[in-house]
Design a protein around this motif. Structure first.
Motif, PDB file in Angstrom:
ATOM      1  N   ILE A 202       1.010  -0.832   0.363  1.00 27.88           N
ATOM      2  CA  ILE A 202       0.082   0.028   0.192  1.00 27.88           C
ATOM      3  C   ILE A 202       0.286   1.488   0.482  1.00 27.88           C
ATOM      4  O   ILE A 202       0.510   2.465  -0.996  1.00 27.88           O
ATOM      5  CB  ILE A 202      -0.350   0.271   0.854  1.00 27.88           C
ATOM      6  CG1 ILE A 202      -1.849  -1.284   1.194  1.00 27.88           C
ATOM      7  CG2 ILE A 202      -1.622   0.978   1.593  1.00 27.88           C
ATOM      8  CD1 ILE A 202      -2.494  -1.290   2.063  1.00 27.88           C
ATOM      9  N   GLY A 203       1.907   1.337   0.497  1.00 27.60           N
ATOM     10  CA  GLY A 203       2.880   2.020   0.486  1.00 27.60           C
ATOM     11  C   GLY A 203       3.383   2.922  -0.045  1.00 27.60           C
ATOM     12  O   GLY A 203       3.566   4.062  -0.422  1.00 27.60           O
ATOM     13  N   ARG A 204       3.897   1.642  -1.232  1.00 29.47           N
ATOM     14  CA  ARG A 204       4.408   2.272  -2.538  1.00 29.47           C
ATOM     15  C   ARG A 204       3.366   2.346  -3.385  1.00 29.47           C
ATOM     16  O   ARG A 204       4.067   3.444  -4.120  1.00 29.47           O
ATOM     17  CB  ARG A 204       5.437   0.881  -3.066  1.00 29.47           C
ATOM     18  CG  ARG A 204       6.434  -0.026  -2.208  1.00 29.47           C
ATOM     19  CD  ARG A 204       7.399  -1.037  -2.975  1.00 29.47           C
ATOM     20  NE  ARG A 204       6.172  -1.976  -3.307  1.00 29.47           N
ATOM     21  CZ  ARG A 204       6.438  -3.044  -2.568  1.00 29.47           C
ATOM     22  NH1 ARG A 204       6.532  -3.093  -1.064  1.00 29.47           N
ATOM     23  NH2 ARG A 204       5.294  -3.959  -2.491  1.00 29.47           N
ATOM     24  N   ILE A 205       2.644   1.867  -3.801  1.00 32.43           N
ATOM     25  CA  ILE A 205       1.407   2.725  -4.660  1.00 32.43           C
ATOM     26  C   ILE A 205       1.371   4.438  -4.013  1.00 32.43           C
ATOM     27  O   ILE A 205       0.873   4.714  -5.087  1.00 32.43           O
ATOM     28  CB  ILE A 205      -0.258   1.808  -4.267  1.00 32.43           C
ATOM     29  CG1 ILE A 205       0.043   0.364  -4.869  1.00 32.43           C
ATOM     30  CG2 ILE A 205      -1.252   2.778  -4.781  1.00 32.43           C
ATOM     31  CD1 ILE A 205      -1.165  -0.796  -4.721  1.00 32.43           C
ATOM     32  N   GLN A 206       0.436   4.290  -2.663  1.00 31.41           N
ATOM     33  CA  GLN A 206       0.494   5.989  -2.219  1.00 31.41           C
ATOM     34  C   GLN A 206       1.668   6.257  -2.575  1.00 31.41           C
ATOM     35  O   GLN A 206       1.730   7.585  -2.993  1.00 31.41           O
ATOM     36  CB  GLN A 206       0.400   5.614  -1.259  1.00 31.41           C
ATOM     37  CG  GLN A 206      -0.009   6.976  -0.145  1.00 31.41           C
ATOM     38  CD  GLN A 206       1.638   7.198   0.313  1.00 31.41           C
ATOM     39  OE1 GLN A 206       2.560   6.967   0.576  1.00 31.41           O
ATOM     40  NE2 GLN A 206       1.263   8.743   1.112  1.00 31.41           N
ATOM     41  N   ARG A 207       3.225   5.951  -2.980  1.00 29.18           N
ATOM     42  CA  ARG A 207       3.771   6.763  -2.568  1.00 29.18           C
ATOM     43  C   ARG A 207       4.838   7.169  -4.482  1.00 29.18           C
ATOM     44  O   ARG A 207       4.519   7.578  -4.870  1.00 29.18           O
ATOM     45  CB  ARG A 207       5.439   6.329  -1.948  1.00 29.18           C
ATOM     46  CG  ARG A 207       5.804   6.661  -1.042  1.00 29.18           C
ATOM     47  CD  ARG A 207       6.957   5.931  -0.747  1.00 29.18           C
ATOM     48  NE  ARG A 207       7.002   4.636  -0.650  1.00 29.18           N
ATOM     49  CZ  ARG A 207       7.298   4.032   0.915  1.00 29.18           C
ATOM     50  NH1 ARG A 207       5.801   4.421   1.328  1.00 29.18           N
ATOM     51  NH2 ARG A 207       7.419   3.042   0.135  1.00 29.18           N
TER      52      ARG A 207
END
Length: 455
Positions: free
Chosen positions: A210-215
């Motif tokens: 999720i963090g990678r997608i958000q970034r």
């Protein structure tokens, strides 16, 4: 020093009176005690339930000598029926070994009697005529049986057989009940801990994804805007965060036409942090970038985003945001604040006092569908630098609880040249020094916009 020595001697004398008449029993001749001590120590070392189970089984054989040990399952079977899961002699010779689902269903006989009426001691056995196990167990003449708590191996009963006709006492049965259930509970707890660790690892992996997608929704690089230089720092409290920023050209009219020359400067903060905040941030990003018409000003865009967030029922979340439309030709910045912290504008040419763009704009987004938003305007000049930030920066605290504050940003700019990257570096450096190595309590984002002489 003398007082402490006197107290020490007094305690020794008192202890000596208590020790009078004590008699220490010699347990060196009991071979089972060191074996059982080793078992309890090994329980702390094992991380695999199966390995602990094997350790327990091996210790039983070593501690109690010429006996046979059996473990059976009765789950889902009528009274007196069972599946033999494991049976072996003291020397480790396997008489039976099955999985909890794979063993044949047996009934009656010696084992059926042993598991029919709770824990038992049975002496003077004659197993030779037992149809299922007579051949394997013919040499054993007594047994004890104990029920164990539910566990991941499907073991319901532990049975120990002895070659002597009266090989067991009530104390032996008590020890088997206690030892078998303690080990079964530990094995189950170990298996549960392992499953929990695996589940946590899966959750951690998903959060990182999720963090990678958000970034990926953040600008991969900051654009070149005539007359501006940009720099940014983005740090999340967790693997996924709720801070966001964007710098993008405004579309022309009609849709698909060339850009109208203005640029959107956006920074925002979703309440809370972690995956939930990252999801709301992604929703904001999608709504913002799909605004259907050429915007007249930032207030109408934020009102549009607010209505859609309210329609999406984002529970108790809300979003603060600062949105400015910058025209490089006139250097005019029209902006609207939706509950967000006021940007700091510093003039590095004349070294004047920082100014805060604190004109009221409206409530945070996602609270009231029909909230009104108002705009203000500032004309930027060469030599000035605009600092956008989120509340994770100013709310960061020292160990004694003192917040960094907007003053911390303004103080960090005193020794700065005014260049965008210099401003970001000074603020982050001062912020880290303020926190004294403590982990931040929220996401922290800083965007610096330097106004240059270039047209």
């Amino acid at each position: 020093m003398r007082q402490r020595r006197a107290e020490y001697l007094r305690r020794r004398a008192t202890a000596g009176r208590y020790n009078q008449g004590m008699k220490r029993l010699d347990i060196s001749g009991n071979p089972r005690i060191p074996v059982l001590v080793e078992l309890t120590g090994s329980m702390r070392r094992h991380t695999e339930p199966a390995a602990l189970f094997e350790e327990f089984f091996s210790t039983l054989r070593t501690a109690y000598g010429n006996r046979c040990y059996a473990m059976v399952s009765t789950e889902g079977l009528p009274p007196g029926s069972y599946r033999m899961l494991r049976m072996c002699t003291h020397d480790g010779r396997e008489l039976a070994r099955w999985t909890s689902a794979g063993g044949p269903v047996l009934s009656g006989g010696v084992i059926g009697a042993a598991i029919s009426n709770g824990p038992q001691i049975i002496h003077d056995l004659d197993i030779r005529h037992d149809e299922a196990l007579g051949e394997a167990l013919a040499g054993f003449r007594s047994l004890i049986s104990a029920r164990v708590v539910a566990n991941r191996f499907g073991i319901d009963w532990v049975i120990v057989l002895d070659a002597r006709p009266d090989g067991f006492t009530e104390r032996d049965l008590e020890e088997l009940i206690l030892r078998g259930n303690l080990v079964a509970a530990m094995i189950d707890n170990l298996a549960m801990a392992r499953e929990l660790a695996l589940a946590n690892e899966r959750i951690r992996s998903e959060i990182e994804r999720i963090g990678r997608i958000q970034r990926a929704l953040l600008p991969e690089s900051l654009p070149d805007i005539p007359g501006l230089r940009l720099a940014a720092s983005y740090r999340t409290f967790d693997r996924a965060g709720g801070d966001f920023y964007d710098v993008s050209p405004l579309p022309g009219r009609p849709a698909g036409a060339a850009n109208d020359g203005r640029w959107a400067l956006l920074i925002g903060d979703v309440s809370g942090h972690g995956p939930a905040a990252a999801v709301v941030m992604a929703m904001f990003h999608a709504i913002f970038h799909t605004y259907p018409v050429r915007p007249g000003g930032p207030a109408e865009v934020l009102a549009h985003v607010n209505r859609h967030l309210c329609d999406k029922r984002i529970e108790n979340s809300f979003v603060t945001a600062f949105l400015g439309f910058y025209d490089p030709g006139t250097r005019v910045l029209r902006y609207c604040r939706a509950g967000h912290e006021p940007p700091v504008l510093k003039d590095f040419t004349h070294r004047g006092a920082p100014r805060r763009l604190d004109a009221p704009g409206g409530l945070p987004l996602g609270i009231i569908p029909d909230a009104n938003y108002t705009e203000a305007e500032a004309t930027l000049r060469p030599g000035q630098t605009l600092i956008l930030y989120t509340d994770g920066v100013i709310d960061a605290r020292r160990p004694d609880g003192v917040p960094f504050g907007i003053e911390g940003i303004e103080d960090a700019l005193v020794a700065c040249s005014g260049e965008a990257q210099c401003a970001v570096n000074h603020i982050i450096g001062a912020l880290e020094a303020h926190q004294l190595g403590q982990r931040p309590g929220d996401d922290q984002t800083v965007v610096a916009v330097q106004v240059t002489e270039e047209p």
